[in-house]
Design a protein around this motif. Sequence first.
Motif, PDB file in Angstrom:
ATOM      1  N   VAL A   4      14.223   8.247  -4.486  1.00  0.00           N
ATOM      2  CA  VAL A   4      15.257   7.430  -3.409  1.00  0.00           C
ATOM      3  C   VAL A   4      14.683   7.734  -2.075  1.00  0.00           C
ATOM      4  O   VAL A   4      14.380   6.832  -1.483  1.00  0.00           O
ATOM      5  CB  VAL A   4      16.685   8.040  -3.743  1.00  0.00           C
ATOM      6  CG1 VAL A   4      17.448   7.086  -2.657  1.00  0.00           C
ATOM      7  CG2 VAL A   4      17.227   7.357  -5.099  1.00  0.00           C
ATOM      8  N   SER A   5      14.424   8.900  -1.786  1.00  0.00           N
ATOM      9  CA  SER A   5      13.750   9.299  -0.511  1.00  0.00           C
ATOM     10  C   SER A   5      12.502   8.563  -0.273  1.00  0.00           C
ATOM     11  O   SER A   5      12.204   8.160   0.922  1.00  0.00           O
ATOM     12  CB  SER A   5      13.680  11.083  -0.481  1.00  0.00           C
ATOM     13  OG  SER A   5      13.329  11.331   0.665  1.00  0.00           O
ATOM     14  N   LYS A   6      11.556   8.782  -1.337  1.00  0.00           N
ATOM     15  CA  LYS A   6      10.465   7.911  -0.836  1.00  0.00           C
ATOM     16  C   LYS A   6      10.477   6.502  -0.737  1.00  0.00           C
ATOM     17  O   LYS A   6       9.810   5.971  -0.141  1.00  0.00           O
ATOM     18  CB  LYS A   6       9.393   8.362  -2.096  1.00  0.00           C
ATOM     19  CG  LYS A   6       8.873   9.724  -2.206  1.00  0.00           C
ATOM     20  CD  LYS A   6       7.981  10.169  -3.573  1.00  0.00           C
ATOM     21  CE  LYS A   6       7.261  11.262  -3.338  1.00  0.00           C
ATOM     22  NZ  LYS A   6       6.587  11.367  -4.629  1.00  0.00           N
ATOM     23  N   ARG A   7      11.437   5.872  -1.519  1.00  0.00           N
ATOM     24  CA  ARG A   7      11.527   4.503  -1.469  1.00  0.00           C
ATOM     25  C   ARG A   7      12.487   3.999  -0.182  1.00  0.00           C
ATOM     26  O   ARG A   7      12.359   2.736   0.288  1.00  0.00           O
ATOM     27  CB  ARG A   7      12.154   3.703  -2.615  1.00  0.00           C
ATOM     28  CG  ARG A   7      11.430   3.942  -4.026  1.00  0.00           C
ATOM     29  CD  ARG A   7       9.959   3.110  -3.962  1.00  0.00           C
ATOM     30  NE  ARG A   7       9.292   2.963  -5.057  1.00  0.00           N
ATOM     31  CZ  ARG A   7       8.591   3.679  -5.733  1.00  0.00           C
ATOM     32  NH1 ARG A   7       8.438   5.163  -5.130  1.00  0.00           N
ATOM     33  NH2 ARG A   7       8.029   3.719  -6.705  1.00  0.00           N
ATOM     34  N   SER A  61      15.932  11.283   9.192  1.00  0.00           N
ATOM     35  CA  SER A  61      14.616  11.959   9.552  1.00  0.00           C
ATOM     36  C   SER A  61      14.136  12.790   8.531  1.00  0.00           C
ATOM     37  O   SER A  61      12.832  13.224   8.903  1.00  0.00           O
ATOM     38  CB  SER A  61      15.200  12.952  10.643  1.00  0.00           C
ATOM     39  OG  SER A  61      16.184  13.751  10.065  1.00  0.00           O
ATOM     40  N   GLN A  62      14.598  12.972   7.330  1.00  0.00           N
ATOM     41  CA  GLN A  62      13.795  13.670   6.315  1.00  0.00           C
ATOM     42  C   GLN A  62      13.170  12.709   5.520  1.00  0.00           C
ATOM     43  O   GLN A  62      12.398  13.291   4.343  1.00  0.00           O
ATOM     44  CB  GLN A  62      14.946  14.501   5.586  1.00  0.00           C
ATOM     45  CG  GLN A  62      15.355  15.804   6.367  1.00  0.00           C
ATOM     46  CD  GLN A  62      16.535  16.247   5.535  1.00  0.00           C
ATOM     47  OE1 GLN A  62      16.762  16.078   4.377  1.00  0.00           O
ATOM     48  NE2 GLN A  62      17.429  16.997   6.151  1.00  0.00           N
ATOM     49  N   LEU A  63      13.101  11.422   5.747  1.00  0.00           N
ATOM     50  CA  LEU A  63      12.453  10.550   4.747  1.00  0.00           C
ATOM     51  C   LEU A  63      10.904  10.598   4.915  1.00  0.00           C
ATOM     52  O   LEU A  63      10.468  10.856   6.076  1.00  0.00           O
ATOM     53  CB  LEU A  63      12.935   8.938   5.221  1.00  0.00           C
ATOM     54  CG  LEU A  63      14.408   8.644   4.874  1.00  0.00           C
ATOM     55  CD1 LEU A  63      14.593   7.197   5.168  1.00  0.00           C
ATOM     56  CD2 LEU A  63      14.615   8.850   3.340  1.00  0.00           C
ATOM     57  N   PRO A  64       9.913  10.606   3.984  1.00  0.00           N
ATOM     58  CA  PRO A  64       8.657  10.680   4.107  1.00  0.00           C
ATOM     59  C   PRO A  64       8.179   9.523   4.949  1.00  0.00           C
ATOM     60  O   PRO A  64       7.295   9.675   5.694  1.00  0.00           O
ATOM     61  CB  PRO A  64       8.085  10.806   2.616  1.00  0.00           C
ATOM     62  CG  PRO A  64       9.292  10.084   1.815  1.00  0.00           C
ATOM     63  CD  PRO A  64      10.497  10.753   2.579  1.00  0.00           C
ATOM     64  N   ASP A  98       6.277   7.006 -11.564  1.00  0.00           N
ATOM     65  CA  ASP A  98       7.741   6.902 -10.779  1.00  0.00           C
ATOM     66  C   ASP A  98       8.201   8.116 -10.358  1.00  0.00           C
ATOM     67  O   ASP A  98       8.931   8.226  -9.294  1.00  0.00           O
ATOM     68  CB  ASP A  98       8.632   5.952 -11.555  1.00  0.00           C
ATOM     69  CG  ASP A  98       7.966   4.445 -12.073  1.00  0.00           C
ATOM     70  OD1 ASP A  98       7.809   3.976 -10.988  1.00  0.00           O
ATOM     71  OD2 ASP A  98       7.694   4.451 -13.006  1.00  0.00           O
ATOM     72  N   LEU A  99       8.386   9.233 -11.390  1.00  0.00           N
ATOM     73  CA  LEU A  99       8.915  10.289 -11.306  1.00  0.00           C
ATOM     74  C   LEU A  99       8.298  11.611 -11.271  1.00  0.00           C
ATOM     75  O   LEU A  99       7.346  11.625 -12.112  1.00  0.00           O
ATOM     76  CB  LEU A  99      10.296  10.430 -12.088  1.00  0.00           C
ATOM     77  CG  LEU A  99      11.131   9.533 -12.011  1.00  0.00           C
ATOM     78  CD1 LEU A  99      12.291   9.448 -13.233  1.00  0.00           C
ATOM     79  CD2 LEU A  99      12.003   9.461 -10.880  1.00  0.00           C
ATOM     80  N   MET A 147       0.808  -1.312   0.002  1.00  0.00           N
ATOM     81  CA  MET A 147       0.143  -0.172  -0.015  1.00  0.00           C
ATOM     82  C   MET A 147       0.742   1.260   0.120  1.00  0.00           C
ATOM     83  O   MET A 147       0.368   2.296  -0.640  1.00  0.00           O
ATOM     84  CB  MET A 147      -0.959  -0.013   1.203  1.00  0.00           C
ATOM     85  CG  MET A 147      -1.870  -1.097   1.117  1.00  0.00           C
ATOM     86  SD  MET A 147      -3.151  -0.818  -0.300  1.00  0.00           S
ATOM     87  CE  MET A 147      -3.559   0.751  -0.394  1.00  0.00           C
ATOM     88  N   HIS A 148       1.904   1.227   0.666  1.00  0.00           N
ATOM     89  CA  HIS A 148       3.195   2.422   0.760  1.00  0.00           C
ATOM     90  C   HIS A 148       3.399   2.742  -0.685  1.00  0.00           C
ATOM     91  O   HIS A 148       3.449   3.825  -1.165  1.00  0.00           O
ATOM     92  CB  HIS A 148       4.064   2.166   1.666  1.00  0.00           C
ATOM     93  CG  HIS A 148       3.662   2.539   3.013  1.00  0.00           C
ATOM     94  ND1 HIS A 148       3.236   3.546   3.372  1.00  0.00           N
ATOM     95  CD2 HIS A 148       3.927   1.780   4.203  1.00  0.00           C
ATOM     96  CE1 HIS A 148       2.763   3.479   4.940  1.00  0.00           C
ATOM     97  NE2 HIS A 148       3.432   2.373   5.286  1.00  0.00           N
ATOM     98  N   LEU A 149       3.878   1.535  -1.361  1.00  0.00           N
ATOM     99  CA  LEU A 149       4.249   1.601  -2.835  1.00  0.00           C
ATOM    100  C   LEU A 149       3.151   2.219  -3.715  1.00  0.00           C
ATOM    101  O   LEU A 149       3.607   3.186  -4.581  1.00  0.00           O
ATOM    102  CB  LEU A 149       4.639   0.170  -3.247  1.00  0.00           C
ATOM    103  CG  LEU A 149       6.169  -0.098  -2.621  1.00  0.00           C
ATOM    104  CD1 LEU A 149       6.552  -1.640  -2.976  1.00  0.00           C
ATOM    105  CD2 LEU A 149       7.381   0.668  -3.208  1.00  0.00           C
ATOM    106  N   TRP A 150       2.096   1.898  -3.386  1.00  0.00           N
ATOM    107  CA  TRP A 150       0.975   2.158  -4.464  1.00  0.00           C
ATOM    108  C   TRP A 150       0.393   3.726  -4.091  1.00  0.00           C
ATOM    109  O   TRP A 150       0.254   4.270  -5.171  1.00  0.00           O
ATOM    110  CB  TRP A 150      -0.400   1.393  -3.955  1.00  0.00           C
ATOM    111  CG  TRP A 150      -1.645   1.707  -4.770  1.00  0.00           C
ATOM    112  CD1 TRP A 150      -2.006   1.282  -6.152  1.00  0.00           C
ATOM    113  CD2 TRP A 150      -2.539   2.629  -4.521  1.00  0.00           C
ATOM    114  NE1 TRP A 150      -2.863   2.011  -6.535  1.00  0.00           N
ATOM    115  CE2 TRP A 150      -3.302   2.747  -5.417  1.00  0.00           C
ATOM    116  CE3 TRP A 150      -2.939   3.419  -3.362  1.00  0.00           C
ATOM    117  CZ2 TRP A 150      -4.580   3.722  -5.390  1.00  0.00           C
ATOM    118  CZ3 TRP A 150      -4.032   4.314  -3.306  1.00  0.00           C
ATOM    119  CH2 TRP A 150      -4.744   4.462  -4.314  1.00  0.00           C
TER     120      TRP A 150
END
Length: 1737
Positions: free
Chosen positions: A1414-1417, A1582-1585, A1531-1532, A1066-1069
């Motif tokens: 990259v940050s989102k994944r 700490s900055q990762l979503p 994706d982008l 679900m996070h990926l979706w």
Amino acid sequence: MPESAAADDLLAARTMEKEPEEATPSRTPVKGTCDLEKSSGEKPSEIIRNKRKKLIEIFQKDHELILDELLSQSIVTEEEYNTLDKTEEDTKKKIRKLLILIQKKGESACQQFLECLEIVFPEEKADTLQVPELVENDLPKDSLIQEQDVAIQQDPEQKQKDLPKERRKAFREVLSKLKLQKYESRKLRMNDVLEINSGSLKDWTPQKLRDLPWHFLRKVMALNVTARSTSFRCGSPCDQGNRVGEEEQGINEQIFFFSDSDTKVSVNPLDLLCAILLCSDSLLQQEILSKMSMCQFALPLLLPALDNPKCTLLLWAMRDIVRKWRPHSLADSRGFREESLVLTSMPTISFVRMGSCSFSKSKLLNEVLSPSQQHHDFFIHQDLSSGNVPREIADGLIEISWFFPGGRKNLDLFPEPVAVTNLRGDIESHWLQFSFLTEVSSAVFIFAENITEREYTLLSALKESTTKYYFILNRQAGKSSETLAFLNKLAPVLKLKNSHMLMKDSNTNTAKFVEKLQSTIQSIMNSSPKRIDIEDMAVTARELGIQIDEDCVECQTASNCVKEITTEIKDVAYYKQEVLRLQGDLWKSLAKVEKEMCQMRRQGDIPAEKYKSQLKDKMLELRKQQNKCDLADGLTKFIDAIQHLLLLEKHYFLKWMKFQLDHIARGNLSKLRAEYKEKCKSLGDDPKQFAELDKLMSSTSLGVEHFMRELGQFYEAECSMVKEGKILKTGRQFTHFPGTAADLMLEGFPIELIDGDAANIPLQWVTDVLTQLHAKLGGRSRMVVITVLGVQSTGKSTLLNTMFGLQFAVSSGRCTRGAFMTLIKVAENFQQELGCDFILVIDTEGLKAPELAKLEDSYQHDNELATLVIGLSDITIVNMAMENATEMKDILQIVVHAFLRMEKIGHKPNCQFVHQNVSDVSAHEQNMRDRKHLLEQLNEMIKAAAKMEKLNKEIKFSDIMEYDLEKHNWYIPGLWHGVPPMAPVNMGYSEKVYELKRYLFEFIKNHSLKRTPKDIPKFIEWVKSLWNAVKHENFIFSFRNSLIAEAYNQLSVKYSEWEWDFRKEMHLWITEKETAIQNFSPDELEADKSQYEMQQKLQCGEQRILELLKQYFESGAANLHLIEKYREDFIRSAKSLKTELESYSFKKCKEAIHIKKGQHKIANIQSEYMKIIEGKVDMLLEQCRRKESKLENKELEMEFEKMWKETFSELLHIRLQKHEIHEDIEFHLRKDLDNRGSSVNQKIQKSGSLMNYRINSFTMRNEYLDFSFTSAMKCLFTKKQSQKTEKLAQSLMAQCNSYIEERIYSKADYDETYCRELLHMINEKLQQEEVKKLQTSVCFEVDLKLHILGEATHAFQKMHEDFLKENDPQQRLEKLKPQYFSIFKDHYLEKDARQDRAKDLCDQCLKPALMDYVSKRLGLEIVDDILSSGQSIEYASRSFFQFTVQKKLLEDGNFNNYVKYIIDYEKFVKAWIWRHILDYYREAEDLEALEEEILSTIIKKVKDALEKAKDESVTTVSAFLNNFCKVLQKDLVISKDSLVGIQFKNTADPDQFSTFIQIFLPNLQQQILAELKDLEIKSKLSQLPLKPQDEIFKRVFGCGKQCPFCKVPCEAGGGDHKEHFASVHRPQGLGRYHSLATEKLTYSLCSSDVVSNTTFRNSDTDWKDHPYKDYRQYYPHWCIQPDPSITASDYWKFVFKEFNQQFAKEYGAKPADLPADWRKITKEQALGSLKEAFTMK
């Protein structure tokens, strides 16, 4: 010549004469199948050589049989046997090798070999298998017989020598027929017979001769009175029916030539019996005779000389038989006698035959011994099945039977016991046996047709005999005068009178004759006859040279050992008290203390932990006292015997112990009964005296189990001392005891599981015995447990003994309390089919035992016993006697209670109800109503039991177990067919029990396919956990089992994996969907179907988890049936997870759409501006080109700058509106508090601007608590409530702060929904029941909201201003200025800028998009990486996590960490996970590898997108880039502003442009990785979503509920479980609890309190005292289980005692007065208890 010599001559002269009834027919050799000639002069080796081909053909019929026979005769060695049997698979080669081997051994071996073949293959012996010595076969048959007869008459001594050889040969032939040759040397053992194999499932009917021995053994073990039948069925009844149908009508002459085919193909039952007994070891012989005795079969007393030169008296084989009877002398007093059969002296009446006899002696004896209207065939006779088959080896057998009176004068045949013996064959041929009978008998009855000179000479040898002789003669015309004459001559020799003569012929009325014979026997008994027991008979037998089975060395060695022990025993009660001291008062006191530790009924005012500590010290003291005791002499001898005797000697020893101890106990009990009767007469009703006698009678039982119990107590006492450090491990003496007991179990000896005298289980002993057993079995110990429960004396043990051939200790007066277990082996070739290696049978004491009814807690004792054994069993047989409805109801109540308990803990054994003493054939149909009534009763009882167990719900019997009215009820007739002691076993009983047994094996077979049977380690765990729960009063909530815990943990681990897969998906979706929404045009945004997609995705995810859950429960994983009740919890958790993810996904999508819509207006303005700029750039380019001189770079820059300023001044300045966020938030706050009254409104008015409030300025104040108590009460509880309220505020502020940070990270503009969401979060928390109990004031709510919203105001205002700044159209346009200038300059200078444009695309468009990707994944990948790493086990489930944390805390020994863990668990866990992630990625390479993997994945997608965009046949770069963005839109998020600049005036070829981009991609990848590497890990994470620490926290934190007493967190799996639990609870003082009176920290444990008499009070109870035992009244969702052992909570006890002073200082209290034994706990013990609590190996 002496008369005895004359008798010998006569014996020699008549050796070959045979009689019709008992003769062995002369044997005519049958013509062989091969007609081969042989010369009489051939040597044995030559016969083998010449007939080799034919021998190979014959051998191929049954080569295994001949190999067995050769081994049994020692013609081949065991090594040669194994070599031939195992190494050579080809049968023909094997036979050839065997023949060569025999020939090499020489002529003697060849001779023996051929003799063997004659026996094994009698049908071939006429030609092929002739031994050279037997050349007489060349003579005609008649002449051969004549010559033999003459030779014998001429040389009687030669005959005596030849007779054993002939008998031996006949014996070998019978063994060959029955295929018993291999058991001649390796005797049949009990285990061979008891072993469960495929035959156990069959309705067994013999088809061949080789089946007969096994048929007999199965039937006799099952007490089936048809066991002696040797007829068998060839073909099915259906086939026979078909043959009858095919017959032609009419009758032909064949009917006159009919002969009974049985006589040709079967074997006489007595031959079968002799063969089996001679092939059985002594223990099996004993068991066979015991079972035969129960069936009232005549027993073999003297076996003929077959396998050795001497006859054998079976004294040992009868040792186990005990009979009860009531002689007429005791009829009035209703007394009875009970004694071992071999020790009972009585008259013996013998019956023999002289010569031939026209009527059956055995048949007549059956009539004599059978009471009227109750005929029974004690002796086999010719009219019984196969009784007419000529005997081959049984002549010379003496059988014995008995008559025992029942005290009914009108029914008993004789007033006292009498033995009757019967000699098979005539006395002339068996003079030794006859001589023996004349010595031991009171009277001998001789059956004869007539008396001639020959008979007279023979009988004259008895002139010295004192025995009375009687003749039963047949009147025969023409011979009576001769008979009379010789009788007169005999009269003075044998002291004969007329009354000694009984005449019978075909006209004699049998009934009258029988009466006359009975009367004669009665007169003999009245005349003070010789009384002798079987032991005395053995003395006589030895004198006559007869062998006694008991005289073997092993038996005598064992007997002597036993005598050394038992000679000391006179008074059983005294002996037990003085010699078996450990199991007396000491053990009983220990059992009481152990139970008191669980129930704490006598606690009084002593604190629970202190009381437990005192009890623990008391237990230790009792163990010390036990350990001080020395091994008594008798016990030392017992131990020495069972350890050092050889295996056979050990078997004898245990049997001898049983016989001797039973004999002594019977004697003691008999005296006590007499004393009891006397006191009844003299004392009247003196309850005290009778109570003492009752107690004495209960303690008169003494058996091997008492000696084994004493061993167990010595072992337990020593173990206890080792644990306490009082004895070094190296100084132990009794470590070998469990191995010894395990050996006994392997040999089929019952071992005590529950000591009924102390009502306790010696747990350490039982555990170690079973562990040793498991080791001795090599770990192959899968077993099915069968238990029988029932009221005392309803035949439970007999049922088991009949079903499985076991011998549980049953004896009159022996009130054996408790439960015994016996192991039965399953045949190796049947283990796979049955699904187990063993059957473990548990026999229990009788429930509702009258001997125990007067004792304290007998009902509770029954309940405990039933619960325990039902819990251990896979199949429970509930045995009920139909005639006693009241007792039946009582036992059902006990059993139902136990089954209810089992269902609640996830164990559902199968139950079979056995109704005994129901004989009607229509019982099953007739009792349909009874069965329905029984079910109604069971339903009523289950409701009552549910109330007792405090289960507040409706429940039916069918809810707790699978119950089938038809299949699970068995109606079994009474055991006896008639009235004991002369009644045989009822055949219906045996058949029904066998039917039940077959059903049970079928059930086991089918059930093993669904569920893996438990092995010994699992069984041990069940014993421990059930016993621990049984000792507590509240069983269901006290039960804990490491098998269940392990199965639950495994399921939790699996569910956590499935949950994370769903979350990740679900996070990926959502990430893809957010990216797609960012790339949507306004039209696409309107047409978005993300809601539908989301629902589909969620539905699939939920269904996948539910399907995986279903598959898991069907997978056959270990112990899944035990956690079936938790399935619903995990189903609910899956649905709850879907709901949570649905809410999260919806919010994220809604937010993304909201952000995108907000950007559309700005994007439109931006688009207009860019069109104008691009037009101006085109115009400037034309102007510059028209100029004559070429402009330099500086000039170009000036021209461009001038144009840019002019254009900017011409543009319409559209600025985004700035808002004062605090005004909006204040508006929503007022609206939220609008209905809370004027005082709240006034407070809001006075509060001023929200800009004045921040979270960190919030402090706890007294007015935040609203107490309606008196000032004294307020003072007492303010501090505690204040701490809880402050903790609540901090938790809520942290939660809201997290939400605020999340919103800021989105970089969207402020939206009013953010404020509403914050207020919703606060209100939701404040409305929770737990928070309401804190009784906070409105002032607290207002201030909390002011501070939280004040913090939000500052954050959201800055967020809003940053958004305006970032999205100002002119500002954004200004950023594109360098790009436009670069394009302008390149075009003017006509420079090829295609590569520059491609590089710009990479730097300005792809790089930010890739960094964002990259940050989102990365957050997801970090979670995945940690969960799949070597350290993942600590996050696998909540229990594993708790164990890891507490273990680490113990290792570090840091007090501050303990305080953080206890006081703010949530914060501690988050910090722990955060620290662990940082530590895990301390080596940057690990994180770089993840980043590189993510980046490589998307770079590959970019390359694929470039190729795909080219394939669309585009002609312009602009179209190419549009296609490229479309392919990557999920994706982008590629900046449209930067893209437009790159598209402007880009005339490059799309293919070439794509190639340039691909050239720059590797450098771009390295550049991104380098920049990521430079980032500090903390700031990066700490900055990762998606914060990895938050996802792992969700996994291990669970529901977040804490124990209402000690605040330990819940460990239950899933997110929506019904019940909260924790593996280990901690002292309440660690959670700030202290005594109000003393201010000292309290050290009570809630796991102890819930079983104590302690009370608690808090706001939930309105500050009223409430018993801890009933805590579920207030906390129904918490299950606080008592500690599974004394040491289970040592971890927290250790922590408390280590930091007692520090905790007191930290909490502002005084240190606790900890129990003394807490101070002894070491760090190692603390770690051990932690492992025990969390079931970590």
